[in-house]
Design a protein around this motif. Structure first.
Motif, short mmCIF file in Angstrom:
data_model
loop_
_atom_site.label_atom_id
_atom_site.label_comp_id
_atom_site.label_asym_id
_atom_site.label_seq_id
_atom_site.Cartn_x
_atom_site.Cartn_y
_atom_site.Cartn_z
N GLU A 1 -2.02 12.87 -11.20
CA GLU A 1 -3.24 12.79 -10.39
C GLU A 1 -3.78 11.37 -10.41
OE1 GLU A 1 -4.99 13.53 -7.82
OE2 GLU A 1 -5.13 15.64 -8.40
N LEU A 2 -4.56 11.03 -9.41
CA LEU A 2 -5.32 9.78 -9.41
C LEU A 2 -6.80 10.16 -9.36
CD1 LEU A 2 -3.29 7.77 -6.72
CD2 LEU A 2 -3.11 7.57 -9.22
N MET A 3 -7.57 9.68 -10.32
CA MET A 3 -9.00 9.98 -10.33
C MET A 3 -9.75 8.82 -9.67
SD MET A 3 -9.19 12.98 -11.57
CE MET A 3 -10.97 13.09 -11.69
N ILE A 4 -10.53 9.17 -8.66
CA ILE A 4 -11.20 8.17 -7.84
C ILE A 4 -12.66 8.02 -8.28
CG2 ILE A 4 -11.85 7.52 -5.47
CD1 ILE A 4 -8.80 7.71 -5.91
N GLY B 1 -14.81 3.20 -4.96
CA GLY B 1 -13.58 3.39 -4.21
C GLY B 1 -12.34 2.92 -4.96
N ARG B 2 -12.46 2.83 -6.27
CA ARG B 2 -11.33 2.42 -7.10
C ARG B 2 -10.69 3.62 -7.79
NH1 ARG B 2 -10.67 -2.77 -9.34
NH2 ARG B 2 -12.10 -4.31 -8.51
N MET C 1 0.84 -1.20 0.00
CA MET C 1 0.00 0.00 0.00
C MET C 1 0.87 1.24 0.00
SD MET C 1 -2.93 -0.88 2.76
CE MET C 1 -3.66 -2.51 2.74
N LEU C 2 0.34 2.27 -0.64
CA LEU C 2 1.02 3.56 -0.64
C LEU C 2 -0.04 4.65 -0.55
CD1 LEU C 2 3.83 3.65 -3.38
CD2 LEU C 2 4.11 3.88 -0.92
N SER C 3 0.32 5.77 0.01
CA SER C 3 -0.63 6.87 0.06
C SER C 3 -0.78 7.50 -1.32
CB SER C 3 -0.16 7.92 1.06
OG SER C 3 0.97 8.59 0.56
N ALA C 4 -1.97 8.05 -1.57
CA ALA C 4 -2.20 8.74 -2.85
C ALA C 4 -1.21 9.88 -3.02
CB ALA C 4 -3.64 9.26 -2.89
N ARG D 1 -7.56 -0.13 -5.54
CA ARG D 1 -8.65 0.37 -4.69
C ARG D 1 -8.10 1.21 -3.55
NH1 ARG D 1 -13.72 -2.16 -4.20
NH2 ARG D 1 -14.07 -3.79 -5.74
N ILE D 2 -9.00 2.02 -3.00
CA ILE D 2 -8.66 2.69 -1.75
C ILE D 2 -8.78 1.66 -0.63
CG2 ILE D 2 -9.31 4.51 -0.13
CD1 ILE D 2 -10.45 6.04 -2.54
N ALA D 3 -7.67 1.32 -0.02
CA ALA D 3 -7.69 0.34 1.08
C ALA D 3 -8.39 0.95 2.28
CB ALA D 3 -6.27 -0.08 1.44
N TYR D 4 -8.06 2.21 2.56
CA TYR D 4 -8.76 2.95 3.62
C TYR D 4 -8.45 4.43 3.50
CZ TYR D 4 -4.21 2.47 6.08
OH TYR D 4 -2.89 2.49 6.42
N GLU E 1 -5.60 11.54 4.17
CA GLU E 1 -4.88 10.75 3.16
C GLU E 1 -5.79 9.64 2.63
OE1 GLU E 1 -2.89 10.42 0.69
OE2 GLU E 1 -1.19 11.16 1.88
N LEU E 2 -5.48 9.16 1.45
CA LEU E 2 -6.11 7.96 0.90
C LEU E 2 -5.01 6.92 0.71
CD1 LEU E 2 -8.36 9.59 -1.86
CD2 LEU E 2 -9.07 8.86 0.43
N MET E 3 -5.19 5.76 1.31
CA MET E 3 -4.18 4.71 1.16
C MET E 3 -4.63 3.78 0.03
SD MET E 3 -1.81 5.50 3.22
CE MET E 3 -0.82 4.02 3.05
N ILE E 4 -3.74 3.59 -0.93
CA ILE E 4 -4.07 2.84 -2.14
C ILE E 4 -3.50 1.43 -2.05
CG2 ILE E 4 -3.84 2.78 -4.66
CD1 ILE E 4 -5.36 5.26 -3.63
N ASP E 5 -4.34 0.46 -2.29
CA ASP E 5 -3.92 -0.94 -2.41
C ASP E 5 -3.38 -1.11 -3.84
OD1 ASP E 5 -3.85 -3.69 -2.99
OD2 ASP E 5 -5.49 -4.12 -1.61
N ILE F 1 -10.07 15.16 -2.83
CA ILE F 1 -10.66 14.47 -1.68
C ILE F 1 -9.84 14.73 -0.42
CG2 ILE F 1 -11.26 12.21 -0.73
CD1 ILE F 1 -11.76 11.30 -3.68
N ILE F 2 -8.51 14.69 -0.58
CA ILE F 2 -7.64 14.95 0.57
C ILE F 2 -7.85 16.39 1.04
CG2 ILE F 2 -5.21 15.15 1.29
CD1 ILE F 2 -4.65 12.79 -0.67
N PHE G 1 -13.49 3.37 2.80
CA PHE G 1 -13.96 4.46 1.95
C PHE G 1 -15.48 4.42 1.79
CE2 PHE G 1 -14.47 6.74 -2.17
CZ PHE G 1 -13.92 7.93 -1.79
N SER H 1 -10.69 13.83 -8.10
CA SER H 1 -9.27 13.56 -7.97
C SER H 1 -8.92 13.27 -6.52
CB SER H 1 -8.46 14.75 -8.48
OG SER H 1 -8.59 15.82 -7.60
N ALA H 2 -7.90 12.46 -6.32
CA ALA H 2 -7.42 12.17 -4.96
C ALA H 2 -7.03 13.47 -4.25
CB ALA H 2 -6.22 11.21 -5.03
N SER H 3 -6.41 14.39 -4.98
CA SER H 3 -5.98 15.66 -4.38
C SER H 3 -7.15 16.50 -3.90
CB SER H 3 -5.17 16.48 -5.39
OG SER H 3 -4.04 15.76 -5.80
#
Lengths: 112, 112
Positions: free
Chosen positions: A25-28, A33-34, A1-4, B34-37, B25-29, B7-8, B57, B3-5
């Motif tokens: 950027e990451l588009m959610i 939640g993907r 896992m890594l942070s966005a 997916r957003i893990a959490y 933060e959004l933690m990415i699997d 949401i944060i 999420f 965008s993730a930016s």
């Protein structure tokens, strides 16, 4: 896992280690939640600094040890890839556009 | 989609409109995209500024019109929620920890 926040701005390289660009950027997808798609700039590589590209996240292999992202797509494919101007992002309600993105890189859309 | 930016740093409120905190933060699997959490701070609400909380999420409803996020969880649940110190993030290889997070809020883990 890594942070966005960590993934955003990470360098993107091809498997030979040549720099292609970076993650912008990451588009959610809020329903699932993907990551619907990653936005990548290939400024240094393609010489088109104002254009951005949407890529399926599956196409990007994160190398957590070396803190970079590997994209195994040949130059011709990237040159003809579906992109958009950095000041004119795609209308996210246009699902057909995202279908084309996934199709272009050979990945099935995650929502099917 | 957002965008993730975007949401944060978005504010998190309860359904009554009371401010609870914000998305840190959004933690990415990386395997699934997916957003893990989501990592949320409840500093203003719980008065514990240095503690962060992991939330599925799915528990967060994004109100794109008012640019806020609604969390429908009562105060007692939040007070006893699994958290961590902002300087000591959980070991992401500990899958059992994330199972507990999903279980606490009543959501099935997305990977099962």
């Amino acid at each position: 896992m890594l942070s966005a926040s960590t993934i955003i701005n990470t360098s993107v390289e091809n498997p030979s280690g040549e720099n292609l660009g970076k993650i912008e950027e990451l588009m959610i997808d809020l329903n699932s939640g993907r990551i619907a798609y990653a936005v990548v700039s290939f400024g240094g590589f393609l010489g088109i600094g104002d254009k951005l590209f949407a890529l399926p996240f599956e196409a990007l292999k994160v190398d957590t040890i070396n803190e970079k992202i590997i994209l195994d797509v040949d130059k011709e494919t990237l040159e003809n890839a579906p992109g958009f101007d950095k000041d004119n992002w795609p209308d996210v309600t246009e699902h057909a556009w995202l279908v084309d993105v996934y199709s272009y890189y050979g990945y099935p859309p995650y929502w099917t």
